[in-house]
Design an enzyme around this catalytic site. Structure first.
Site, PDB file in Angstrom:
ATOM      1  N   GLU A  57     -13.682 -51.658  45.814  1.00  8.76           N
ATOM      2  CA  GLU A  57     -13.166 -52.237  47.048  1.00  8.76           C
ATOM      3  C   GLU A  57     -12.169 -51.326  47.763  1.00  8.76           C
ATOM      4  O   GLU A  57     -12.075 -51.329  48.980  1.00  8.76           O
ATOM      5  CB  GLU A  57     -12.487 -53.585  46.761  1.00  8.76           C
ATOM      6  CG  GLU A  57     -13.397 -54.642  46.178  1.00  8.76           C
ATOM      7  CD  GLU A  57     -13.321 -54.663  44.664  1.00  8.76           C
ATOM      8  OE1 GLU A  57     -13.603 -55.716  44.088  1.00  8.76           O
ATOM      9  OE2 GLU A  57     -12.977 -53.622  44.066  1.00  8.76           O
ATOM     10  N   ASP A  62     -16.685 -14.685  63.668  1.00  9.46           N
ATOM     11  CA  ASP A  62     -16.782 -13.411  64.367  1.00  9.46           C
ATOM     12  C   ASP A  62     -15.724 -12.492  63.780  1.00  9.46           C
ATOM     13  O   ASP A  62     -14.709 -12.958  63.273  1.00  9.46           O
ATOM     14  CB  ASP A  62     -16.548 -13.621  65.866  1.00  9.46           C
ATOM     15  CG  ASP A  62     -16.977 -12.425  66.699  1.00  9.46           C
ATOM     16  OD1 ASP A  62     -17.274 -11.360  66.107  1.00  9.46           O
ATOM     17  OD2 ASP A  62     -17.020 -12.546  67.929  1.00  9.46           O
ATOM     18  N   ASP A 106     -13.591 -19.048  68.784  1.00  7.93           N
ATOM     19  CA  ASP A 106     -12.546 -19.337  69.775  1.00  7.93           C
ATOM     20  C   ASP A 106     -13.014 -19.232  71.213  1.00  7.93           C
ATOM     21  O   ASP A 106     -12.220 -19.404  72.130  1.00  7.93           O
ATOM     22  CB  ASP A 106     -11.353 -18.392  69.573  1.00  7.93           C
ATOM     23  CG  ASP A 106     -11.729 -16.929  69.778  1.00  7.93           C
ATOM     24  OD1 ASP A 106     -12.930 -16.631  69.940  1.00  7.93           O
ATOM     25  OD2 ASP A 106     -10.812 -16.079  69.784  1.00  7.93           O
ATOM     26  N   ASP A 135     -18.976 -19.546  71.393  1.00 10.10           N
ATOM     27  CA  ASP A 135     -19.030 -20.079  70.027  1.00 10.10           C
ATOM     28  C   ASP A 135     -19.311 -21.577  69.984  1.00 10.10           C
ATOM     29  O   ASP A 135     -19.509 -22.147  68.904  1.00 10.10           O
ATOM     30  CB  ASP A 135     -17.701 -19.811  69.303  1.00 10.10           C
ATOM     31  CG  ASP A 135     -17.453 -18.328  69.083  1.00 10.10           C
ATOM     32  OD1 ASP A 135     -18.425 -17.616  68.764  1.00 10.10           O
ATOM     33  OD2 ASP A 135     -16.300 -17.884  69.246  1.00 10.10           O
ATOM     34  N   ASN A 179     -18.357 -52.649  32.817  1.00 12.93           N
ATOM     35  CA  ASN A 179     -17.960 -54.054  32.798  1.00 12.93           C
ATOM     36  C   ASN A 179     -19.101 -54.979  33.221  1.00 12.93           C
ATOM     37  O   ASN A 179     -19.293 -56.063  32.659  1.00 12.93           O
ATOM     38  CB  ASN A 179     -16.763 -54.262  33.731  1.00 12.93           C
ATOM     39  CG  ASN A 179     -15.491 -53.671  33.148  1.00 12.93           C
ATOM     40  OD1 ASN A 179     -15.406 -53.434  31.946  1.00 12.93           O
ATOM     41  ND2 ASN A 179     -14.506 -53.424  33.988  1.00 12.93           N
ATOM     42  N   ASN A 192      -9.767 -56.985  39.265  1.00 14.64           N
ATOM     43  CA  ASN A 192     -10.134 -55.961  40.240  1.00 14.64           C
ATOM     44  C   ASN A 192      -8.959 -55.549  41.113  1.00 14.64           C
ATOM     45  O   ASN A 192      -8.774 -54.371  41.427  1.00 14.64           O
ATOM     46  CB  ASN A 192     -11.281 -56.464  41.123  1.00 14.64           C
ATOM     47  CG  ASN A 192     -12.583 -56.581  40.351  1.00 14.64           C
ATOM     48  OD1 ASN A 192     -12.740 -55.971  39.300  1.00 14.64           O
ATOM     49  ND2 ASN A 192     -13.504 -57.390  40.858  1.00 14.64           N
ATOM     50  N   ASP A 194      -7.617 -51.855  41.314  1.00 16.54           N
ATOM     51  CA  ASP A 194      -7.682 -51.164  42.592  1.00 16.54           C
ATOM     52  C   ASP A 194      -6.305 -50.712  43.059  1.00 16.54           C
ATOM     53  O   ASP A 194      -6.144 -49.609  43.594  1.00 16.54           O
ATOM     54  CB  ASP A 194      -8.311 -52.069  43.654  1.00 16.54           C
ATOM     55  CG  ASP A 194      -9.794 -52.297  43.391  1.00 16.54           C
ATOM     56  OD1 ASP A 194     -10.408 -51.424  42.748  1.00 16.54           O
ATOM     57  OD2 ASP A 194     -10.319 -53.349  43.809  1.00 16.54           O
TER      58      ASP A 194
END
Length: 907
Positions: free
Chosen positions: A331, A374, A649, A653, A717, A742, A746
């Site tokens: 979760e 480059d 840059d 590109d 489990n 849980n 968690d």
């Protein structure tokens, strides 16, 4: 010197393009229809005096502001909604809806809370990155120098206006360091050279001129030293400059021809709006999500059918079945993934000035195993340096460098140039200043693209009544003006041919093939005179030698490349430069480039997609690349299974930035490149990339560890629950107990977001591979299920067999405690690295695991435990449980060692 008119522009210094040899080559238009200055002025209904204010206002209303197509900033709410599309979040939403459908409101509430927290964290992180990018945009210069008139009869005056207010027909002035604010046609120019790397990737400045140079569509740029001809495009037009370029040296007056969305800069921005294919993170997330979805869909029906068939239970087991599905699903995964990435991005921004615009891009840069870039500005600086000075025999000769320096210095002084070009600046840096000052310059014939030469005339100390012509330029242009003693003895004069001339040509060709720029130097003695010198005097020269220049290496490039190589990142060079120049820079930096393995654009054009995908993995340098070639190479690497980053840059590109898994751009990049990138660096420096890779791998390592620990433990489990449900006359655990377990687990695992894995995680890309993860969780999940089943045996011995209500509560309590203790054990033993082995203090994961174990022991006998249906356990159970945990820990360590041997480490 008075500024020439447009009609006199043909006498100005004209555009050149510097090839691998560093020599100058004439450039002609690619299109015969390129208008002359007069035609351009008529088309734009303007004049060299500029527009009137009324005309400028009318055109601003008609054409709009000089801005790129609007980029819509995503609001925080929009980013939040976009986060809901994450597959992990979708899995949780499905579970929450199912829980609500069976009236398990507690489970549904917790799940929905986790979804909200995850989306808030992700939206906030990306919103902060957007604000940082907006601040960067504010740093860009926004004014231009323009000529405007009050009315038709008034004289033009100079104004500084906002770039957004420029309109077609405006006359602007450009000086050194200015950014060209729109597409322009030069009216006048003096020693003008511009940097076009943002548009073309070309490393050297390109000379520009206002001259009306005739040309045709099929004109090409002549090659150097055996290079094939290269087609000339609009960026090589000497009279045109484009938005996004910048002035290196010189000054100019130009007329604006296109603004806003009509510029070539904006056209490139519009063509690359969408990313090509899913990124590495997206592919991994979708693969893992489908694994979870399959398990989630399969588990409840199995629980229901098994209980109905063997125990006669009906829909009353549905809440338990949903709780089991929730128990299988991690979760906290969306929360933990977002927290890991956001924390890594925040640390990168604070410590190294690196902005991660898209949080999943941090995972992608950690998963990156190929980096394309480059060479200019990254491996090398934007300037050449002198490599050697060679005499006609190919041996070192410092006299050649001295004469070249004399030419550069006095050409600069006497030709009224505002600043030396890049090659002359390199010569002046290498030459001895005292030696240059010993000569007295008298005249200069500046460089032009037809002669491809520059000549300085000096008085040599001790030589009264004599002038020395010092000529420097293209090798072939110098050689054809030289007289060799061998030719004179054979009666050949200064004609072509001759062994000495051919030997020099061969020497120059070998230097060019080694990736060096080559200039030839020659001198001639003439009687002193007052009459002006002209190109006609450049005859009967004595060849002095060659000066070779190479690109200056970036000071941090070699160390950064070693770091990237040690971290399993292969570097690919995608450049528009000559193959030899690119290969030379790589060899100087220690990047292995085998002879004959440089792939050029013409060869790429002849390969199919499958052939290219096979070849790119073995190739390091790709030369003469256009933007389309760069994007195709990047796509081929991804097709071959690599996770690809691209560092660029310029506008050229953009296609490759979009084609890569993660696009990287420096802060000083072109606006559209910076906007199209996923990661923005403070500087164009590979060291910053290495820092980003480290941050990405730490975050990716923690995410991978969380998934392994959670899914393997949860799967064990679930297997045990299914088995217990078939063996026991009651549910092995109540839904509320499953949910509480849980939540505890968690919450404890949030510590992984703050953990610092072992440095070994930096050695390889951290890729979330669904199939490898599935094999891992099945193997270690089965081991966890065995431990759970052993716990059932311990409970049977301690309780002397179930059968009463007390026994049911005791069973729930015993298994609840065992689950939390085994999960705490797994957190410590299956995380990446071991701080205990390194003699360090326990980290957040260890403390979190200890807290989880304490809860597992203390909750059942507490009042809160009674509310959950738990009860105290006999002491003998804890002794038996301790034995089970010791055996389980030993089995875990053995399984881990075996996994490490088979998979070359624990990742």
């Amino acid at each position: 010197m008075p500024e020439p008119t447009a009609a006199e522009g043909a006498g100005l210094r004209t555009a050149v393009s510097t090839g691998s040899a560093g020599a100058a080559v004439p450039v002609t238009p690619a299109d015969a229809s390129v208008p002359t200055v007069l035609e351009e002025l008529r088309r734009l209904e303007s004049s060299p005096r500029g527009l009137t204010r009324a005309q400028a206002e009318e055109r601003l209303a008609r054409f709009g502001e000089n801005t790129l197509p609007a980029r819509r900033e995503a609001s925080w709410a929009r980013l939040f909604v976009r986060s809901l599309r994450d597959p992990f979040t979708a899995v949780l939403l499905c579970l929450g809806l199912v829980s609500a459908a069976v009236l398990a409101w507690g489970t549904a509430s917790v799940i929905l809370l986790l979804v909200v927290v995850s989306c808030v964290l992700r939206a906030s992180g990306e919103h902060r990155a957007d604000r940082s990018m907006a601040a960067l945009r504010e740093l860009v210069a926004t004014t231009a120098t323009v000529l405007r008139r009050a009315d038709d009869d008034a004289s033009p005056t100079v104004h500084e206006i906002v770039v957004d207010e420029l309109v077609p027909g405006d006359v602007i002035r450009l000086g050194p360091g200015d950014v060209v604010p729109a597409d322009v046609r030069l009216l006048r120019a003096s020693g003008l050279s511009v940097h076009q790397a943002a548009l073309t990737g070309e490393s050297a400045p390109v000379a520009k001129s206002a001259a009306d140079v005739p040309g045709a569509v099929d004109d090409v740029e002549g090659g150097l030293l055996g290079e094939p001809p290269v087609s000339v495009g609009p960026f090589e037009q000497p009279q045109l400059c484009f938005q996004g370029s910048s002035v290196a040296v010189g000054s100019a007056t130009a007329i604006v021809t296109a603004t806003g969305a009509h510029t070539r800069f904006a056209a490139a921005h519009g063509r690359t709006a969408d990313r090509v294919g899913a990124s590495a993170f997206d592919r991994s997330v979708h693969g893992i999500s489908w694994i979870l979805i399959r398990f989630m869909l399969l588990t409840p029906p199995l629980v229901l059918m098994a209980n109905a068939a063997l125990r006669g239970r009906g829909l009353e087991t549905l809440p338990f079945a949903v709780a089991v599905a929730v128990g299988l699903t991690p979760e906290m995964l969306p929360v933990l993934v977002t927290t890991c990435l956001a924390r890594g991005a925040s640390l990168l921004a604070r410590a190294h000035g690196v902005i991660v615009k898209r949080l999943p891009a941090l995972h992608d840069i950690g998963a990156m195993d190929v980096l394309c870039l480059d060479k200019t500005g990254t491996l090398t600086q934007d300037r050449p340096v002198v490599d050697s000075a060679l005499g006609p025999d190919g041996r070192d000769d410092p006299e050649v460098l001295r004469w070249a320096g004399v030419n550069a210095w006095w050409t600069l002084q006497l030709a009224d140039l505002p600043a030396p070009d890049a090659l002359d600046e390199a010569l002046l840096d290498a030459a001895d200043e005292d030696e240059l000052m010993a000569y007295d310059g008298t005249a200069a014939v500046p460089f032009d693209p037809v002669r491809r030469l520059a000549t300085a005339v000096v008085r040599t100390p001790g030589r009264l009544g004599t002038h020395t012509l010092v000529v420097k330029g293209d090798v072939e242009a110098v050689l054809e003006r030289c007289v060799f003693e061998e030719n004179q003895r054979e009666g050949e004069g200064g004609g072509e041919g001759g062994g000495a001339r051919d030997r020099v040509r061969g020497l120059a060709a070998r230097q060019a093939a080694a990736g060096l720029r080559v200039l030839a130097v020659a001198t001639a003695e003439r009687p002193a005179r007052a009459r002006a010198y002209t190109p006609a005097d450049e005859r009967g020269l004595t060849f002095r030698g060659l000066v070779t220049l190479r690109d200056a290496l970036a000071p941090t490039a070699a160390d950064a490349l070693r770091v990237l190589t040690d971290r399993g990142v292969a570097v690919k060079i995608l450049t528009g430069d000559h193959p030899g120049t690119a290969a030379r820079a790589c060899r100087d930096l220690g990047v292995p480039v085998a002879d004959g393995t440089v792939l050029t654009a013409d060869r790429i054009d002849g390969l199919g997609d499958s052939e290219l995908a096979e070849l790119v993995g073995r190739t390091t340098v790709f030369a003469r690349c256009t933007p389309e070639h760069k994007a195709r190479i990047t796509h081929a690497l991804r097709s071959a299974g690599h996770t690809v980053g691209f560092l660029g840059d310029g506008v050229n590109d953009l296609p490759a930035l979009r084609a890569a898994d993660v696009g990287i751009a420096p802060r000083g990049a072109a606006d559209v490149a910076r906007e199209g990138a996923d990661v923005v660096l403070a500087e164009k420096d590979l060291t910053a990339v290495a820092h980003a890779v480290a941050a990405g791998r730490y975050a990716g390592g923690n995410i991978a560890t969380y998934l392994r620990v959670t899914l393997s433990s949860n799967l064990g489990n679930v297997i045990a629950m299914l088995g217990a449900g078939l063996l026991l006359p009651f549910l092995p655990m109540l839904p509320a107990q499953v949910l509480t377990q849980n939540l505890c687990f968690d919450a404890a695992q949030l510590a992984f977001a703050h953990d610092r894995p072992n440095a070994a995680v930096l050695r390889r890309p951290t890729v979330l591979r669904p199939r490898a993860l599935l094999r891992f969780i099945v193997g270690f999940g089965a081991l966890n299920a065995v431990a759970d089943l052993a716990t059932f045996g311990a409970l049977a011995l301690a309780l002397h067999g179930p059968g009463t209500g007390d026994d049911e509560a005791a069973f729930h309590s015993g298994w609840f405690t065992e689950n939390l203790l085994t999960q705490a054990l797994v957190m410590v033993l299956l995380r990446v690295g071991s701080r205990a082995a390194q003699g360090r203090r326990p980290g957040p994961v260890v403390w979190s695991a200890v807290t989880l174990a304490v809860i597992g022991l203390a909750l059942p006998p507490s009042p809160l435990g009674a509310m959950l249906g738990l009860t105290a356990l006999p002491a003998v159970y804890y002794l038996l449980l301790a034995a089970v945990l010791v055996l389980y820990a030993g089995a875990l360590l053995a399984a881990r060692r075996r996994y490490e041997r088979r998979h070359d480490g624990f990742r």
